[in-house]
Design a protein around this motif. Structure first.
Motif, short mmCIF file in Angstrom:
data_model
loop_
_atom_site.label_atom_id
_atom_site.label_comp_id
_atom_site.label_asym_id
_atom_site.label_seq_id
_atom_site.Cartn_x
_atom_site.Cartn_y
_atom_site.Cartn_z
N PHE A 66 57.94 8.53 -4.04
CA PHE A 66 57.72 9.90 -3.57
C PHE A 66 57.91 9.96 -2.06
O PHE A 66 57.38 9.14 -1.32
N ASP A 121 46.91 19.83 7.71
CA ASP A 121 46.55 18.54 7.10
C ASP A 121 47.43 18.17 5.92
O ASP A 121 47.52 17.01 5.54
N THR A 122 48.07 19.16 5.31
CA THR A 122 48.65 18.96 3.98
C THR A 122 49.95 18.18 4.00
O THR A 122 50.88 18.52 4.74
N GLN A 123 50.02 17.16 3.16
CA GLN A 123 51.27 16.47 2.91
C GLN A 123 51.90 17.06 1.65
O GLN A 123 51.25 17.12 0.60
N TYR A 124 53.14 17.50 1.77
CA TYR A 124 53.87 18.11 0.66
C TYR A 124 54.79 17.06 0.06
O TYR A 124 55.57 16.43 0.78
N PHE A 125 54.68 16.92 -1.25
CA PHE A 125 55.41 15.87 -1.93
C PHE A 125 56.69 16.37 -2.58
O PHE A 125 56.77 17.50 -3.05
N GLY A 126 57.67 15.48 -2.62
CA GLY A 126 58.88 15.74 -3.38
C GLY A 126 58.66 15.40 -4.84
O GLY A 126 57.60 14.90 -5.22
N GLU A 160 60.46 23.49 -0.16
CA GLU A 160 59.98 22.32 -0.88
C GLU A 160 60.68 21.07 -0.38
O GLU A 160 61.82 21.14 0.11
N VAL A 161 60.03 19.95 -0.54
CA VAL A 161 60.67 18.66 -0.29
C VAL A 161 61.56 18.35 -1.49
O VAL A 161 61.15 18.54 -2.64
N TYR A 193 56.81 10.66 5.10
CA TYR A 193 56.13 9.55 4.43
C TYR A 193 56.92 9.12 3.20
O TYR A 193 57.60 9.94 2.56
N LYS A 250 54.89 16.58 6.40
CA LYS A 250 53.71 17.30 6.90
C LYS A 250 54.09 18.01 8.19
O LYS A 250 54.79 17.46 9.03
N TYR A 270 56.34 15.05 10.36
CA TYR A 270 55.79 13.79 9.87
C TYR A 270 56.35 13.53 8.48
O TYR A 270 56.33 14.42 7.63
#
Lengths: 112, 112
Positions: B91, B99-104, B3-4, B33, B95, B31
């Motif tokens: 946040f 495609d998926t961006q995983y959020f903290g 996890e982030v 963000y 990535k 990547y």
């Protein structure tokens, strides 16, 4: 830039009923559309996504449909359960490492 | 499942002070963000980072903001001189090859 609108802002459904959340986007170049679920105090979690080369994608009780001509996509939750209560965010982007443009979020409340 | 992570969970600061928000992305992701969400508003993109440099930034990301990857694991957002309007949930996301961006989980910044 891309502008994503979400409707309605709040949705209350009886447990077992279906919930539908609609999003519209402005940039016809967008080709990747994820949906995130955020429970209170927790991180946004991806629940389903769709690319522009398909019109519908389903994962158990959750489905997403995409209408490229009308530039809108919808999240469908069937047989809703109390644990589906959360804020749902739609987003749009051009596939790759680009920014996500988010909608404002929908508060879904499932009434037991 | 990796996890982030983000620290701190809540930061309170005085207007004009510098703050550093910290993120540890998922280890094999390339990547990174930063997004922010002002209470009751949309999640907004701030900046993306790839290969040790900014790949894209929004109009929000002005000279008061900077990002850094000081080592192989951390990704930081610095706000040099905070303003009241910087109060928001920040946040971090990362990535990998999909495609998926995983959020903290976010850092809630309160500027007094």
């Amino acid at each position: 830039g891309e502008n994503v609108e979400q409707h309605p802002s709040t949705l209350s459904v009886q447990e077992g009923d279906s919930a539908v959340i609609k999003c519209t986007y402005s940039d016809s170049a967008s080709n990747y559309f994820p949906w995130y679920k955020q429970e209170l105090g927790k991180r946004p979690q991806l629940i389903i996504d769709i690319r522009s080369n398909v019109g519908e994608k389903k994962d158990q009780r959750i489905a997403v449909t995409l209408n490229k001509t009308a530039k809108h996509f919808s999240l469908h939750i069937t047989e809703t359960q109390p644990e589906d209560s959360a804020v749902y965010f739609c987003a749009a982007t051009i596939y790759g490492n680009n920014r996500l443009a988010f909608g404002k979020g929908n508060q879904v409340v499932v009434i037991p | 499942e990796p996890e982030v992570t983000q620290t701190p969970s809540h930061q309170v600061t005085q207007m004009g002070q510098e703050v550093i928000l910290r993120c540890v992305p998922i280890s094999n992701h390339l990547y990174f963000y930063w997004y922010r969400q002002i209470l009751g508003q949309k999640v907004e993109f701030l900046v993306s980072f790839y290969n040790n440099e900014i790949s894209e930034k929004s109009e929000i990301f002005d000279d008061q903001f900077s990002v850094e990857r000081p080592d192989g694991s951390n990704f930081t957002l610095k706000i040099r001189s905070t303003k009241l309007e910087d109060s928001a949930m920040y946040f971090c996301a990362s990535k990998g090859g999909t495609d998926t961006q995983y959020f903290g989980p976010g850092t809630r910044l309160t500027v007094l």
